[in-house]
Design an enzyme around this catalytic site. Structure first.
Site, PDB file in Angstrom:
ATOM      1  N   GLU A 147      11.722   9.475  -4.522  1.00  0.00           N
ATOM      2  CA  GLU A 147      10.523   8.961  -3.850  1.00  0.00           C
ATOM      3  C   GLU A 147      10.893   7.986  -2.742  1.00  0.00           C
ATOM      4  O   GLU A 147      11.584   6.986  -2.968  1.00  0.00           O
ATOM      5  CB  GLU A 147       9.585   8.281  -4.843  1.00  0.00           C
ATOM      6  CG  GLU A 147       8.289   7.843  -4.196  1.00  0.00           C
ATOM      7  CD  GLU A 147       7.246   7.352  -5.178  1.00  0.00           C
ATOM      8  OE1 GLU A 147       6.062   7.290  -4.798  1.00  0.00           O
ATOM      9  OE2 GLU A 147       7.615   7.035  -6.322  1.00  0.00           O
ATOM     10  N   GLU A 241      -2.378   9.213  -7.522  1.00  0.00           N
ATOM     11  CA  GLU A 241      -1.848   7.963  -8.061  1.00  0.00           C
ATOM     12  C   GLU A 241      -2.734   6.809  -7.599  1.00  0.00           C
ATOM     13  O   GLU A 241      -3.028   6.671  -6.412  1.00  0.00           O
ATOM     14  CB  GLU A 241      -0.414   7.746  -7.579  1.00  0.00           C
ATOM     15  CG  GLU A 241       0.246   6.516  -8.154  1.00  0.00           C
ATOM     16  CD  GLU A 241       1.654   6.339  -7.641  1.00  0.00           C
ATOM     17  OE1 GLU A 241       2.588   6.291  -8.463  1.00  0.00           O
ATOM     18  OE2 GLU A 241       1.835   6.245  -6.408  1.00  0.00           O
TER      19      GLU A 241
END
Length: 294
Positions: A147, A241
């Protein structure tokens, strides 16, 4: 997109087995087909039971994490690097044991605000450690996705271009990028261009608003995001998210600076997010079809 998912922190702080099972059930009830958990320590959770519950609900599992300072593989301290390699190998095995399909997050450094510039030696240590982890992940049948996050959560990979350089240096075809609209909104000159730059190296995608709350209530231009995803023919998972101090545990609140309640009722948030993402995806397809007409 392949499957639409949601982060378990929308539902629970992730401290108990019951909380994780509840997150699975609520995600499935809202129509999500994949869920993202934080690192599940085998000594703390019954992974077999979670795996069985997920299969019964037809929900796939992905896991993300960030390394602690004491296991920072981007350190110049070889002891910390070895500790990080061991932690990553154990995390891959836990993902395998729960029947999960990916390990993502800040796997290449500590999840923290650094007070110094990254070093060449630290970069090389991280590249070598991720290359080793990729072999473990490949053998376990677990995707490894790194990420790219903002400057306040790592000093190593803040942009897609940096991420691509990093994975090229690993020499592994099993390391892909994990991009996130929240972080790209901070670091990229053009998030849509960053998605196109990633191309087939994009292995996992987070949808999150600029204020971590309801999609559409911030400044991110999701039309451009979905147009870019269609342009690269992105066929992997998209996961919503969102963090609020109402749910997220204290450790993540500190790491991600979640100082307030961005929302207090998670059910309508989750329902809205699914509808929003599906709508934006359909709208992007319609725009593409319109542009393709003679």
């Amino acid at each position: 997109m392949r499957r639409l998912g949601i982060h378990s922190f929308v539902w629970t702080g992730g401290q108990t087995q019951d909380g994780l099972e509840m997150a699975l059930e609520k995600s499935a009830a809202c129509g999500y087909r994949t869920i993202e958990f934080a690192y599940l320590r085998p000594e703390k959770f019954d992974l077999d039971r979670l795996a069985r519950r997920a299969r019964s609900l037809d929900v796939e599992i992905g896991v993300t994490m960030g390394l602690p300072r004491e296991a920072d593989i981007s350190s110049q301290d070889e002891t910390l690097v070895r500790r990080g390699e061991e932690l990553l190998a154990n995390a891959v095995k836990a993902v395998r044991d729960i029947g999960g399909n990916k390990l993502g997050g800040i796997l290449y450094s500590a999840h923290t605000k650094y007070n110094s510039m990254p070093t060449e030696r630290g970069w090389k240590n991280s590249v070598a450690a991720i290359a080793k982890t990729a072999e473990v992940a490949k053998s376990a049948g677990v995707d490894l996705v790194l990420e790219v996050v903002n400057r306040f959560e790592t000093n190593l990979l803040n942009t897609t271009a940096q991420g691509l350089k990093f994975i090229e240096e690993t020499g592994s075809d099993h390391v892909l990028l994990h991009l996130d609209t929240f972080h790209m909104n901070i670091e990229e000159a053009s998030p849509a261009a960053a998605i196109r730059l990633a191309g087939d190296k994009l292995g996992y995608f987070h949808i999150g608003e600029s204020n971590r709350g309801y999609l559409g209530d911030g400044v991110i231009d999701f039309d451009l995001i979905f147009d870019a995803l269609l342009d690269i023919n992105y066929q992997r998972d998209i996961v919503f998210e969102s963090f609020s101090s109402a749910v997220v545990d204290e450790g993540l609140s500190l790491a991600c600076a979640i100082w307030r309640d961005t929302w207090t009722d998670n059910q309508p948030l989750a329902v809205h997010a699914k509808q929003f993402i599906e709508l934006k995806y359909v709208e992007a397809q319609r725009r593409r079809a319109t542009c393709a007409r003679p």
